[in-house]
Enzyme design. Structure first.
Site, PDB file in Angstrom:
ATOM      1  N   ASN A  45      35.799  44.338  37.490  1.00 20.22           N
ATOM      2  CA  ASN A  45      35.756  44.593  36.046  1.00 20.22           C
ATOM      3  C   ASN A  45      36.515  43.472  35.350  1.00 20.22           C
ATOM      4  O   ASN A  45      37.740  43.440  35.378  1.00 20.22           O
ATOM      5  CB  ASN A  45      36.392  45.966  35.759  1.00 20.22           C
ATOM      6  CG  ASN A  45      36.468  46.257  34.270  1.00 20.22           C
ATOM      7  OD1 ASN A  45      35.844  45.576  33.458  1.00 20.22           O
ATOM      8  ND2 ASN A  45      37.242  47.261  33.913  1.00 20.22           N
TER       9      ASN A  45
ATOM     10  N   GLU B  43      40.586  56.154  38.908  1.00 19.85           N
ATOM     11  CA  GLU B  43      41.537  55.130  38.467  1.00 19.85           C
ATOM     12  C   GLU B  43      42.711  55.794  37.759  1.00 19.85           C
ATOM     13  O   GLU B  43      42.634  56.079  36.548  1.00 19.85           O
ATOM     14  CB  GLU B  43      40.861  54.172  37.491  1.00 19.85           C
ATOM     15  CG  GLU B  43      39.667  53.458  38.053  1.00 19.85           C
ATOM     16  CD  GLU B  43      39.437  52.136  37.334  1.00 19.85           C
ATOM     17  OE1 GLU B  43      39.501  51.101  37.993  1.00 19.85           O
ATOM     18  OE2 GLU B  43      39.229  52.144  36.105  1.00 19.85           O
TER      19      GLU B  43
HETATM   20  C1  PEP Z   1      40.342  48.378  35.994  1.00 17.77           C
HETATM   21  O1  PEP Z   1      40.483  47.967  34.864  1.00 17.77           O
HETATM   22  O2  PEP Z   1      39.318  49.020  36.268  1.00 17.77           O
HETATM   23  C2  PEP Z   1      41.378  48.086  36.981  1.00 17.77           C
HETATM   24  C3  PEP Z   1      41.391  48.771  38.081  1.00 17.77           C
HETATM   25  O3  PEP Z   1      42.280  47.082  36.673  1.00 17.77           O
HETATM   26  P1  PEP Z   1      43.409  46.450  37.639  1.00 17.77           P
HETATM   27  O4  PEP Z   1      42.778  46.216  38.981  1.00 17.77           O
HETATM   28  O5  PEP Z   1      43.813  45.173  36.973  1.00 17.77           O
HETATM   29  O6  PEP Z   1      44.513  47.458  37.729  1.00 17.77           O
END
Ligand code: PEP
Length: 262
Positions: free
Chosen positions: A13, A178
Site C-alpha cells: 500500500n 491491521e
Molecule cells: C498500511 O497502511 O496498510 C500499513 C500496514 O502500513 P505500515 O506497513 O507502514 O504500518
C-alpha cells in the site's frame, strides 16, 4: 482447504507516495529482483496499490514483469456508475481501466476521511457488483485493545459487511487485519497476538459464510523484511498488507519471498 493451503498474498500500500520518477524506479528494481530470483505466482500473489493518478501507468509498467503483479486501487467512490460527482472514481471506472482490485475500509480512510460503516458498505457493494476483488481492512485502536474489546471490534467490522456480500461474492474478498496502533508506528503486533486474532477472524468468517475457510486473512502493521519470516510462520496469517516497507523494492521483495516460502 486448511488455512495453510491458501496461497499467500503480499500487497504493497503506497498510500500518498511516491513521486512519479521514484515510483517508476521502484517498480523497475522490483521487476529486476524478480528476474534474478523468481517468486512463482502459485506460491504468492503479489499486488501494489499506487496512488490513483499512477494506477494505469504502474499497471502498464508491470506488464513485462516475469510474473503477475496485480495493480490495486486504494479506494473508490461510494457512488456507482458515472455522473456529476466531482472528484470521485467509481467501481465501474476502475473496472473500465482493467483495475480488478481495491482496498476498502483502511483505517486511514475510516479515521481521516469519514468512512463510517455505511460508507464502507456502499463501497463494498459497488466494488463487488462491478466484479472487483476487495481487500477489506479491519482493525482495532490502541484504546480498544487496552479496554479488552479488540476482538469484538474486529468481528463487528466483519459482520458489518455481511449484509451486502452475496454468497458467491465472498470468494472475491481478502481480509486484512491491521491493528491501527501498529500502522506506520514501527510497532508490530506480536506474531502470537496477530495469530490469535486471525484465528478469531477465521472462526467469525466460518460462521458467516461457507467460503470462510478459504478466505485469505492478511496481517498489516509495520511489516518489514526483519519480521516477515516470523509472521509468515504463523499458520493463520495468509500474507501481508505492507505500507512503508513496500516503498523499498528490496524490502518488499524479501517480504514476498518470506510468504512464498510459507
Ligand atoms: C498500511 O497502511 O496498510 C500499513 C500496514 O502500513 P505500515 O506497513 O507502514 O504500518
Amino acid at each position: 482447504m486448511s488455512s495453510s493451503t491458501i496461497t499467500p498474498w503480499v500487497v504493497g500500500n503506497w498510500k500518498m507516495n511516491p513521486m512519479q520518477a521514484d515510483a517508476f524506479q521502484l517498480i523497475e528494481e522490483f521487476k529486476q529482483l524478480l528476474q534474478q530470483q523468481e517468486i512463482p505466482s502459485e506460491r504468492c500473489h503479489i499486488g501494489v496499490a499506487p496512488t490513483l493518478i499512477a494506477l494505469t501507468n504502474i499497471q502498464a509498467q508491470l506488464k513485462d514483469a516475469n510474473r503477475t503483479i496485480f495493480t490495486v486501487a486504494q479506494d473508490l467512490s461510494k457512488v456507482s456508475g458515472t455522473g456529476a460527482y466531482t472528484g470521485e472514481v467509481s467501481a465501474e471506472l476502475l473496472r473500465d481501466s482493467q483495475i480488478a482490485f481495491v482496498l476498502i475500509g483502511h483505517s486511514e480512510r475510516r479515521e481521516l476521511f469519514g468512512d463510517d460503516a455505511e460508507t464502507v458498505k456502499a463501497k463494498l457493494h459497488n466494488a463487488l457488483n462491478a466484479d472487483l476483488k476487495v481487500i477489506y481492512c479491519v482493525g482495532e485502536s490502541l484504546e480498544q485493545r487496552e479496554q479488552g474489546v479488540a476482538e469484538q471490534v474486529v468481528l463487528q467490522q466483519i459482520c458489518d459487511i455481511a449484509s451486502v456480500v452475496k454468497t458467491e461474492q465472498w470468494q472475491n474478498i481478502v481480509i486484512a487485519y491491521e491493528p491501527i496502533w501498529a500502522i506506520g508506528t514501527g510497532k508490530t503486533a506480536s506474531p502470537a497476538d496477530a495469530q490469535a486474532m486471525h484465528v478469531k477472524i477465521r472462526e467469525g468468517l466460518k460462521q458467516i459464510t461457507t467460503w470462510g475457510a478459504n478466505i485469505a486473512i492478511l496481517y498489516g502493521g509495520s511489516v518489514k523484511a526483519e519480521n516477515a519470516v516470523e509472521l509468515a510462520a504463523c499458520p493463520d496469517i495468509n500474507g501481508a498488507l505492507v505500507g512503508g516497507a513496500s516503498l523499498n523494492a528490496q524490502s518488499f521483495y524479501q517480504i514476498a519471498s518470506a510468504f512464498a516460502q510459507k
